[in-house]
Enzyme design. Structure first.
Site, PDB file in Angstrom:
ATOM      1  N   TYR A   1       0.869  -1.195   0.073  1.00  0.00           N
ATOM      2  CA  TYR A   1      -0.088   0.004  -0.070  1.00  0.00           C
ATOM      3  C   TYR A   1       0.845   1.421  -0.040  1.00  0.00           C
ATOM      4  O   TYR A   1       0.632   2.103  -0.752  1.00  0.00           O
ATOM      5  CB  TYR A   1      -0.990  -0.049   1.300  1.00  0.00           C
ATOM      6  CG  TYR A   1      -1.955   0.953   1.343  1.00  0.00           C
ATOM      7  CD1 TYR A   1      -3.173   0.934   0.793  1.00  0.00           C
ATOM      8  CD2 TYR A   1      -1.663   2.171   2.330  1.00  0.00           C
ATOM      9  CE1 TYR A   1      -3.936   2.108   0.731  1.00  0.00           C
ATOM     10  CE2 TYR A   1      -2.543   3.101   2.587  1.00  0.00           C
ATOM     11  CZ  TYR A   1      -3.661   2.901   1.814  1.00  0.00           C
ATOM     12  OH  TYR A   1      -4.536   4.139   2.027  1.00  0.00           O
TER      13      TYR A   1
ATOM     14  N   LYS B   1       1.186   4.268  -2.643  1.00  0.00           N
ATOM     15  CA  LYS B   1       0.513   5.543  -2.522  1.00  0.00           C
ATOM     16  C   LYS B   1       1.785   6.520  -2.616  1.00  0.00           C
ATOM     17  O   LYS B   1       1.496   7.730  -3.110  1.00  0.00           O
ATOM     18  CB  LYS B   1       0.169   5.517  -1.015  1.00  0.00           C
ATOM     19  CG  LYS B   1      -1.269   4.722  -0.609  1.00  0.00           C
ATOM     20  CD  LYS B   1      -2.120   5.331  -1.767  1.00  0.00           C
ATOM     21  CE  LYS B   1      -3.544   5.133  -1.029  1.00  0.00           C
ATOM     22  NZ  LYS B   1      -4.576   5.659  -2.341  1.00  0.00           N
TER      23      LYS B   1
HETATM   24  N1  LIG Z   1      -9.565   5.845   5.438  1.00  0.00           N
HETATM   25  C1  LIG Z   1      -8.331   6.402   5.772  1.00  0.00           C
HETATM   26  O1  LIG Z   1      -7.987   6.713   6.992  1.00  0.00           O
HETATM   27  C2  LIG Z   1      -7.409   6.702   4.426  1.00  0.00           C
HETATM   28  C3  LIG Z   1      -6.137   7.026   4.646  1.00  0.00           C
HETATM   29  C4  LIG Z   1      -5.507   7.368   3.765  1.00  0.00           C
HETATM   30  C5  LIG Z   1      -5.531   7.087   2.408  1.00  0.00           C
HETATM   31  N2  LIG Z   1      -6.933   6.533   2.331  1.00  0.00           N
HETATM   32  C6  LIG Z   1      -7.248   6.378   1.015  1.00  0.00           C
HETATM   33  O2  LIG Z   1      -8.451   6.986   0.704  1.00  0.00           O
HETATM   34  C7  LIG Z   1      -9.222   6.231  -0.399  1.00  0.00           C
HETATM   35  C8  LIG Z   1     -10.801   5.837  -0.044  1.00  0.00           C
HETATM   36  O3  LIG Z   1     -10.637   5.057   1.374  1.00  0.00           O
HETATM   37  P1  LIG Z   1     -11.734   4.728   2.127  1.00  0.00           P
HETATM   38  O4  LIG Z   1     -11.072   4.859   3.510  1.00  0.00           O
HETATM   39  O5  LIG Z   1     -12.790   5.457   1.836  1.00  0.00           O
HETATM   40  O6  LIG Z   1     -11.969   3.225   1.886  1.00  0.00           O
HETATM   41  P2  LIG Z   1     -13.327   2.202   1.469  1.00  0.00           P
HETATM   42  O7  LIG Z   1     -12.884   0.795   1.696  1.00  0.00           O
HETATM   43  O8  LIG Z   1     -14.515   2.899   2.554  1.00  0.00           O
HETATM   44  O9  LIG Z   1     -13.658   2.919   0.058  1.00  0.00           O
HETATM   45  C9  LIG Z   1     -13.029   2.300  -0.980  1.00  0.00           C
HETATM   46  C10 LIG Z   1     -13.862   2.390  -2.379  1.00  0.00           C
HETATM   47  O10 LIG Z   1     -13.406   1.938  -3.373  1.00  0.00           O
HETATM   48  C11 LIG Z   1     -13.698   0.739  -4.090  1.00  0.00           C
HETATM   49  N3  LIG Z   1     -12.813   0.073  -5.090  1.00  0.00           N
HETATM   50  C12 LIG Z   1     -11.894  -0.828  -4.541  1.00  0.00           C
HETATM   51  N4  LIG Z   1     -11.356  -1.330  -5.677  1.00  0.00           N
HETATM   52  C13 LIG Z   1     -11.899  -0.717  -6.741  1.00  0.00           C
HETATM   53  C14 LIG Z   1     -11.888  -0.817  -8.068  1.00  0.00           C
HETATM   54  N5  LIG Z   1     -10.790  -1.813  -8.725  1.00  0.00           N
HETATM   55  N6  LIG Z   1     -12.296   0.031  -8.843  1.00  0.00           N
HETATM   56  C15 LIG Z   1     -13.457   0.767  -8.373  1.00  0.00           C
HETATM   57  N7  LIG Z   1     -13.814   0.670  -7.186  1.00  0.00           N
HETATM   58  C16 LIG Z   1     -12.964   0.268  -6.344  1.00  0.00           C
HETATM   59  C17 LIG Z   1     -14.501   0.054  -3.177  1.00  0.00           C
HETATM   60  O11 LIG Z   1     -15.349  -0.787  -3.413  1.00  0.00           O
HETATM   61  C18 LIG Z   1     -14.809   1.020  -1.972  1.00  0.00           C
HETATM   62  O12 LIG Z   1     -16.233   1.426  -2.013  1.00  0.00           O
HETATM   63  C19 LIG Z   1      -8.173   5.062  -0.614  1.00  0.00           C
HETATM   64  O13 LIG Z   1      -7.658   5.259  -1.934  1.00  0.00           O
HETATM   65  C20 LIG Z   1      -7.532   4.809   0.426  1.00  0.00           C
HETATM   66  O14 LIG Z   1      -6.352   4.123   0.289  1.00  0.00           O
HETATM   67  C21 LIG Z   1      -7.819   6.379   3.370  1.00  0.00           C
END
Ligand SMILES: NC(=O)c1ccc[n+]([C@@H]2O[C@H](COP(=O)([O-])OP(=O)(O)OC[C@H]3O[C@@H](n4cnc5c(N)ncnc54)[C@H](O)[C@@H]3O)[C@@H](O)[C@H]2O)c1
Length: 301
Positions: A165, A169
Protein backbone atom coordinates in the site's frame (compact mmCIF):
# COMPACT_ATOMS: atom_id res chain seq x y z
CA UNK A 1 -19.43 33.20 -2.94
CA UNK A 2 -20.35 29.52 -2.94
CA UNK A 3 -18.04 27.31 -5.00
CA UNK A 4 -20.22 25.75 -7.71
CA UNK A 5 -19.58 23.02 -10.26
CA UNK A 6 -22.60 23.61 -12.51
CA UNK A 7 -21.97 22.20 -15.99
CA UNK A 8 -18.83 20.41 -14.83
CA UNK A 9 -18.42 16.62 -14.88
CA UNK A 10 -16.72 15.09 -11.88
CA UNK A 11 -15.56 11.46 -11.81
CA UNK A 12 -14.98 9.98 -8.37
CA UNK A 13 -13.58 6.44 -8.34
CA UNK A 14 -14.42 4.22 -5.39
CA UNK A 15 -17.34 6.54 -4.62
CA UNK A 16 -19.70 3.85 -3.36
CA UNK A 17 -18.47 4.05 0.22
CA UNK A 18 -16.25 5.85 2.70
CA UNK A 19 -14.51 9.05 1.67
CA UNK A 20 -15.33 8.74 -2.04
CA UNK A 21 -19.03 8.63 -1.25
CA UNK A 22 -18.74 11.91 0.66
CA UNK A 23 -16.83 13.54 -2.22
CA UNK A 24 -19.51 12.44 -4.69
CA UNK A 25 -22.40 13.67 -2.54
CA UNK A 26 -20.77 17.09 -2.06
CA UNK A 27 -19.91 17.57 -5.74
CA UNK A 28 -23.53 16.62 -6.48
CA UNK A 29 -24.81 19.20 -3.99
CA UNK A 30 -22.63 21.82 -5.65
CA UNK A 31 -24.18 21.29 -9.08
CA UNK A 32 -21.70 18.89 -10.73
CA UNK A 33 -22.71 16.00 -12.97
CA UNK A 34 -21.15 13.18 -11.01
CA UNK A 35 -19.89 9.82 -12.25
CA UNK A 36 -20.09 7.55 -9.20
CA UNK A 37 -17.68 4.73 -9.92
CA UNK A 38 -17.47 1.72 -7.63
CA UNK A 39 -16.77 -1.93 -8.16
CA UNK A 40 -18.64 -2.70 -4.94
CA UNK A 41 -16.20 -5.38 -3.74
CA UNK A 42 -14.90 -6.26 -0.30
CA UNK A 43 -12.15 -4.38 1.52
CA UNK A 44 -9.49 -6.69 0.05
CA UNK A 45 -10.80 -6.09 -3.47
CA UNK A 46 -12.57 -9.42 -3.93
CA UNK A 47 -16.15 -9.65 -5.20
CA UNK A 48 -18.26 -6.91 -6.73
CA UNK A 49 -21.76 -5.46 -6.79
CA UNK A 50 -23.59 -2.56 -8.41
CA UNK A 51 -25.33 -1.69 -5.13
CA UNK A 52 -22.70 0.65 -3.70
CA UNK A 53 -22.59 3.00 -6.71
CA UNK A 54 -26.37 2.81 -7.25
CA UNK A 55 -27.13 3.89 -3.70
CA UNK A 56 -24.88 6.94 -3.94
CA UNK A 57 -26.40 7.91 -7.30
CA UNK A 58 -29.87 7.60 -5.77
CA UNK A 59 -28.83 9.82 -2.84
CA UNK A 60 -27.37 12.51 -5.13
CA UNK A 61 -30.60 12.51 -7.17
CA UNK A 62 -32.69 12.63 -3.99
CA UNK A 63 -30.72 15.79 -3.07
CA UNK A 64 -31.68 17.30 -6.44
CA UNK A 65 -28.36 16.56 -8.14
CA UNK A 66 -27.32 14.75 -11.29
CA UNK A 67 -25.32 11.51 -11.28
CA UNK A 68 -24.67 8.29 -13.13
CA UNK A 69 -23.25 5.01 -11.85
CA UNK A 70 -20.21 3.15 -13.17
CA UNK A 71 -19.32 -0.33 -11.95
CA UNK A 72 -16.02 -0.56 -13.81
CA UNK A 73 -12.81 -1.83 -12.28
CA UNK A 74 -10.25 0.99 -12.19
CA UNK A 75 -7.34 -1.42 -12.44
CA UNK A 76 -7.98 -2.50 -16.04
CA UNK A 77 -7.51 -0.40 -19.16
CA UNK A 78 -10.98 -1.43 -20.26
CA UNK A 79 -12.39 -0.31 -16.89
CA UNK A 80 -10.59 3.05 -17.03
CA UNK A 81 -11.84 3.71 -20.55
CA UNK A 82 -15.32 2.60 -19.49
CA UNK A 83 -15.46 5.09 -16.62
CA UNK A 84 -14.41 7.98 -18.86
CA UNK A 85 -16.81 6.81 -21.61
CA UNK A 86 -19.66 6.81 -19.08
CA UNK A 87 -18.85 10.46 -18.31
CA UNK A 88 -18.64 11.43 -21.99
CA UNK A 89 -21.78 9.50 -23.02
CA UNK A 90 -23.83 10.89 -20.14
CA UNK A 91 -22.51 14.44 -19.83
CA UNK A 92 -20.18 15.15 -22.79
CA UNK A 93 -17.26 16.39 -20.65
CA UNK A 94 -14.72 15.39 -18.02
CA UNK A 95 -13.55 18.27 -15.83
CA UNK A 96 -12.50 16.64 -12.57
CA UNK A 97 -11.12 13.21 -11.75
CA UNK A 98 -10.70 12.12 -8.15
CA UNK A 99 -8.64 8.91 -8.10
CA UNK A 100 -9.90 7.54 -4.81
CA UNK A 101 -10.66 3.80 -5.23
CA UNK A 102 -8.61 1.60 -2.97
CA UNK A 103 -8.17 -1.73 -1.23
CA UNK A 104 -5.83 -3.08 1.42
CA UNK A 105 -4.12 -6.43 1.95
CA UNK A 106 -1.94 -5.75 4.98
CA UNK A 107 0.84 -8.09 6.03
CA UNK A 108 4.45 -7.80 7.22
CA UNK A 109 6.70 -7.55 4.17
CA UNK A 110 8.49 -10.90 4.46
CA UNK A 111 5.16 -12.71 4.73
CA UNK A 112 3.51 -10.82 1.91
CA UNK A 113 2.75 -12.90 -1.17
CA UNK A 114 3.27 -11.59 -4.69
CA UNK A 115 -0.51 -11.84 -5.10
CA UNK A 116 -1.12 -9.50 -2.14
CA UNK A 117 1.54 -7.12 -3.44
CA UNK A 118 0.15 -7.06 -6.98
CA UNK A 119 -3.51 -6.67 -5.97
CA UNK A 120 -2.86 -3.49 -3.99
CA UNK A 121 -0.45 -1.95 -6.50
CA UNK A 122 -2.94 -2.78 -9.21
CA UNK A 123 -5.94 -0.94 -7.74
CA UNK A 124 -4.13 2.14 -6.42
CA UNK A 125 -1.31 2.75 -8.88
CA UNK A 126 -2.35 0.98 -12.07
CA UNK A 127 -5.92 2.11 -11.34
CA UNK A 128 -4.85 5.76 -11.35
CA UNK A 129 -2.99 5.15 -14.63
CA UNK A 130 -5.95 3.41 -16.27
CA UNK A 131 -8.46 6.16 -15.47
CA UNK A 132 -6.19 9.20 -15.67
CA UNK A 133 -4.85 8.38 -19.15
CA UNK A 134 -8.17 8.59 -21.05
CA UNK A 135 -9.43 11.43 -18.81
CA UNK A 136 -6.31 13.52 -19.38
CA UNK A 137 -6.59 13.15 -23.14
CA UNK A 138 -9.98 14.86 -22.95
CA UNK A 139 -8.74 17.48 -20.48
CA UNK A 140 -5.81 18.36 -22.75
CA UNK A 141 -8.19 18.88 -25.68
CA UNK A 142 -10.24 21.33 -23.63
CA UNK A 143 -7.24 22.76 -21.69
CA UNK A 144 -9.12 22.31 -18.47
CA UNK A 145 -8.98 19.74 -15.75
CA UNK A 146 -8.38 19.01 -12.11
CA UNK A 147 -6.95 15.62 -11.11
CA UNK A 148 -6.57 14.34 -7.56
CA UNK A 149 -4.33 11.43 -6.56
CA UNK A 150 -5.03 9.84 -3.21
CA UNK A 151 -1.82 9.20 -1.35
CA UNK A 152 -1.40 8.22 2.30
CA UNK A 153 0.74 8.83 5.35
CA UNK A 154 1.61 5.12 5.01
CA UNK A 155 3.54 5.93 1.82
CA UNK A 156 4.72 9.39 2.80
CA UNK A 157 6.04 8.39 6.23
CA UNK A 158 5.67 4.56 6.54
CA UNK A 159 3.29 2.26 8.39
CA UNK A 160 3.66 -1.28 9.67
CA UNK A 161 2.24 -4.03 7.44
CA UNK A 162 1.56 -1.78 4.46
CA UNK A 163 4.59 -2.14 2.17
CA UNK A 164 2.35 -2.85 -0.85
CA UNK A 165 0.00 0.00 0.00
CA UNK A 166 2.77 2.45 0.96
CA UNK A 167 4.69 1.76 -2.25
CA UNK A 168 1.56 2.31 -4.35
CA UNK A 169 0.61 5.46 -2.45
CA UNK A 170 4.00 7.12 -2.82
CA UNK A 171 4.03 5.96 -6.44
CA UNK A 172 0.98 8.15 -6.93
CA UNK A 173 2.97 11.17 -5.76
CA UNK A 174 5.61 10.31 -8.37
CA UNK A 175 2.91 10.07 -11.00
CA UNK A 176 1.54 13.46 -10.00
CA UNK A 177 5.00 15.04 -10.13
CA UNK A 178 5.63 13.79 -13.65
CA UNK A 179 2.17 14.72 -14.93
CA UNK A 180 2.68 18.24 -13.58
CA UNK A 181 5.92 18.59 -15.56
CA UNK A 182 4.57 16.94 -18.72
CA UNK A 183 1.44 19.09 -18.83
CA UNK A 184 2.94 22.51 -18.07
CA UNK A 185 1.71 24.02 -21.32
CA UNK A 186 -1.86 23.09 -20.44
CA UNK A 187 -1.97 25.91 -17.92
CA UNK A 188 -5.46 25.13 -16.64
CA UNK A 189 -4.89 21.46 -15.82
CA UNK A 190 -3.74 20.90 -12.26
CA UNK A 191 -2.70 17.79 -10.34
CA UNK A 192 -2.64 17.48 -6.57
CA UNK A 193 -2.41 14.67 -4.05
CA UNK A 194 -4.31 14.25 -0.80
CA UNK A 195 -3.68 11.99 2.17
CA UNK A 196 -6.98 11.65 4.03
CA UNK A 197 -7.70 10.17 7.44
CA UNK A 198 -11.14 8.71 8.11
CA UNK A 199 -13.02 6.05 9.95
CA UNK A 200 -14.15 3.92 7.03
CA UNK A 201 -14.30 0.26 6.14
CA UNK A 202 -10.60 0.48 5.31
CA UNK A 203 -9.67 1.60 8.82
CA UNK A 204 -12.47 -0.09 10.82
CA UNK A 205 -10.05 -2.21 12.85
CA UNK A 206 -7.57 0.62 13.50
CA UNK A 207 -9.40 3.44 15.27
CA UNK A 208 -11.15 2.90 18.64
CA UNK A 209 -14.82 4.01 18.64
CA UNK A 210 -14.22 7.27 20.55
CA UNK A 211 -11.63 8.37 17.95
CA UNK A 212 -13.54 6.92 14.99
CA UNK A 213 -16.56 9.12 15.66
CA UNK A 214 -14.32 12.22 15.28
CA UNK A 215 -12.94 10.97 11.96
CA UNK A 216 -16.04 11.06 9.79
CA UNK A 217 -15.06 10.72 6.10
CA UNK A 218 -16.90 13.99 5.33
CA UNK A 219 -14.17 16.03 7.06
CA UNK A 220 -11.85 15.18 4.15
CA UNK A 221 -14.14 16.69 1.56
CA UNK A 222 -13.75 20.51 1.66
CA UNK A 223 -10.09 20.64 0.63
CA UNK A 224 -10.74 18.32 -2.32
CA UNK A 225 -13.66 20.51 -3.40
CA UNK A 226 -11.36 23.54 -3.28
CA UNK A 227 -8.50 21.82 -5.14
CA UNK A 228 -10.95 20.77 -7.87
CA UNK A 229 -12.59 24.18 -8.27
CA UNK A 230 -11.83 26.36 -11.27
CA UNK A 231 -10.56 29.21 -9.04
CA UNK A 232 -7.87 27.01 -7.49
CA UNK A 233 -4.51 27.08 -9.30
CA UNK A 234 -2.58 24.92 -6.83
CA UNK A 235 -0.52 22.39 -8.77
CA UNK A 236 1.67 19.48 -7.75
CA UNK A 237 1.12 19.71 -3.99
CA UNK A 238 0.40 17.17 -1.28
CA UNK A 239 -2.22 17.93 1.36
CA UNK A 240 -3.08 15.95 4.48
CA UNK A 241 -6.32 16.07 6.36
CA UNK A 242 -8.60 14.42 8.90
CA UNK A 243 -11.08 15.36 11.63
CA UNK A 244 -11.04 19.00 10.51
CA UNK A 245 -7.22 19.38 10.44
CA UNK A 246 -5.60 20.34 7.14
CA UNK A 247 -1.89 20.59 6.32
CA UNK A 248 0.66 20.33 3.54
CA UNK A 249 3.61 17.96 3.02
CA UNK A 250 6.62 18.54 0.80
CA UNK A 251 9.51 16.49 -0.46
CA UNK A 252 12.50 18.72 0.14
CA UNK A 253 16.13 18.59 -0.89
CA UNK A 254 19.06 19.87 1.15
CA UNK A 255 21.68 22.10 -0.47
CA UNK A 256 24.24 19.35 -0.17
CA UNK A 257 27.92 19.86 -0.67
CA UNK A 258 30.26 19.53 -3.67
CA UNK A 259 32.98 17.21 -2.48
CA UNK A 260 34.79 16.06 -5.57
CA UNK A 261 35.75 17.79 -8.78
CA UNK A 262 34.01 15.28 -11.07
CA UNK A 263 37.40 14.13 -12.34
CA UNK A 264 38.77 12.21 -9.40
CA UNK A 265 37.24 9.14 -7.74
CA UNK A 266 35.70 9.85 -4.37
CA UNK A 267 36.53 7.23 -1.74
CA UNK A 268 33.68 6.14 0.53
CA UNK A 269 35.78 7.21 3.52
CA UNK A 270 35.44 10.81 2.36
CA UNK A 271 31.65 10.42 2.47
CA UNK A 272 31.95 9.07 6.03
CA UNK A 273 34.02 12.11 6.99
CA UNK A 274 31.66 14.63 5.49
CA UNK A 275 28.39 12.81 6.14
CA UNK A 276 27.13 15.52 8.53
CA UNK A 277 27.57 18.19 5.84
CA UNK A 278 25.89 16.00 3.20
CA UNK A 279 22.97 15.36 5.58
CA UNK A 280 22.59 18.98 6.66
CA UNK A 281 19.00 20.03 5.93
CA UNK A 282 19.44 23.72 6.73
CA UNK A 283 17.86 25.67 3.86
CA UNK A 284 16.28 22.48 2.45
CA UNK A 285 13.43 23.23 0.07
CA UNK A 286 11.15 21.71 -2.51
CA UNK A 287 13.00 21.79 -5.85
CA UNK A 288 12.54 20.85 -9.48
CA UNK A 289 14.84 18.26 -11.01
CA UNK A 290 16.51 21.12 -12.92
CA UNK A 291 17.32 22.84 -9.63
CA UNK A 292 18.99 19.65 -8.39
CA UNK A 293 21.30 19.98 -11.39
CA UNK A 294 22.05 23.56 -10.37
CA UNK A 295 23.46 22.23 -7.06
CA UNK A 296 25.90 20.13 -9.10
CA UNK A 297 26.60 22.89 -11.61
CA UNK A 298 29.99 23.95 -10.14
CA UNK A 299 31.16 20.44 -11.04
CA UNK A 300 29.62 20.39 -14.50
CA UNK A 301 31.41 23.33 -16.10
N1 LIG B 1 -9.52 5.91 5.52
C1 LIG B 1 -8.32 6.43 5.72
O1 LIG B 1 -7.94 6.81 6.86
C2 LIG B 1 -7.37 6.61 4.58
C3 LIG B 1 -6.07 7.04 4.84
C4 LIG B 1 -5.20 7.28 3.78
C5 LIG B 1 -5.65 7.06 2.49
N2 LIG B 1 -6.91 6.60 2.25
C6 LIG B 1 -7.30 6.38 0.87
O2 LIG B 1 -8.53 7.03 0.61
C7 LIG B 1 -9.24 6.31 -0.41
C8 LIG B 1 -10.64 5.98 0.08
O3 LIG B 1 -10.53 5.12 1.20
P1 LIG B 1 -11.76 4.78 2.18
O4 LIG B 1 -11.17 4.86 3.55
O5 LIG B 1 -12.93 5.60 1.83
O6 LIG B 1 -11.96 3.23 1.83
P2 LIG B 1 -13.29 2.39 1.52
O7 LIG B 1 -12.87 0.95 1.53
O8 LIG B 1 -14.39 2.81 2.43
O9 LIG B 1 -13.67 2.85 0.05
C9 LIG B 1 -12.93 2.47 -1.08
C10 LIG B 1 -13.89 2.21 -2.21
O10 LIG B 1 -13.14 1.88 -3.38
C11 LIG B 1 -13.87 0.87 -4.06
N3 LIG B 1 -12.96 0.11 -4.92
C12 LIG B 1 -12.01 -0.78 -4.53
N4 LIG B 1 -11.40 -1.32 -5.59
C13 LIG B 1 -11.97 -0.78 -6.69
C14 LIG B 1 -11.75 -0.93 -8.08
N5 LIG B 1 -10.82 -1.78 -8.54
N6 LIG B 1 -12.50 -0.20 -8.94
C15 LIG B 1 -13.44 0.65 -8.48
N7 LIG B 1 -13.72 0.81 -7.17
C16 LIG B 1 -12.97 0.13 -6.28
C17 LIG B 1 -14.45 0.00 -2.97
O11 LIG B 1 -15.55 -0.77 -3.44
C18 LIG B 1 -14.85 1.04 -1.93
O12 LIG B 1 -16.19 1.46 -2.05
C19 LIG B 1 -8.37 5.09 -0.71
O13 LIG B 1 -7.56 5.35 -1.83
C20 LIG B 1 -7.52 4.94 0.52
O14 LIG B 1 -6.34 4.23 0.26
C21 LIG B 1 -7.78 6.38 3.26
Amino acid sequence: MEMRFDGKTVIVTGAGAGIGREYALEFGRRGANVVVNDLGGLRDGSGGSSNAADMVVAKIKENGGNAVASYDNVSTEEGGRGIVATAMDSFGRVDVLVNNAGIIRDKGFVKMTAGEWDAVISVHLRGAYCVTRPALEIMRNQNYGRIIMTTSTSGLFGNFGQSNYGAAKLGLVGLMNVLKVENKKYYDIHFNAVAPTAASRMTEDIFPPNIAERLHPKFNVPIVVWLCHEECTENGSIFLMGAGWFGKAEIVCGKGVCIGDARRDIPAEEIRERFAEISNMEGAKSVSNVEVFSYMSPLLS
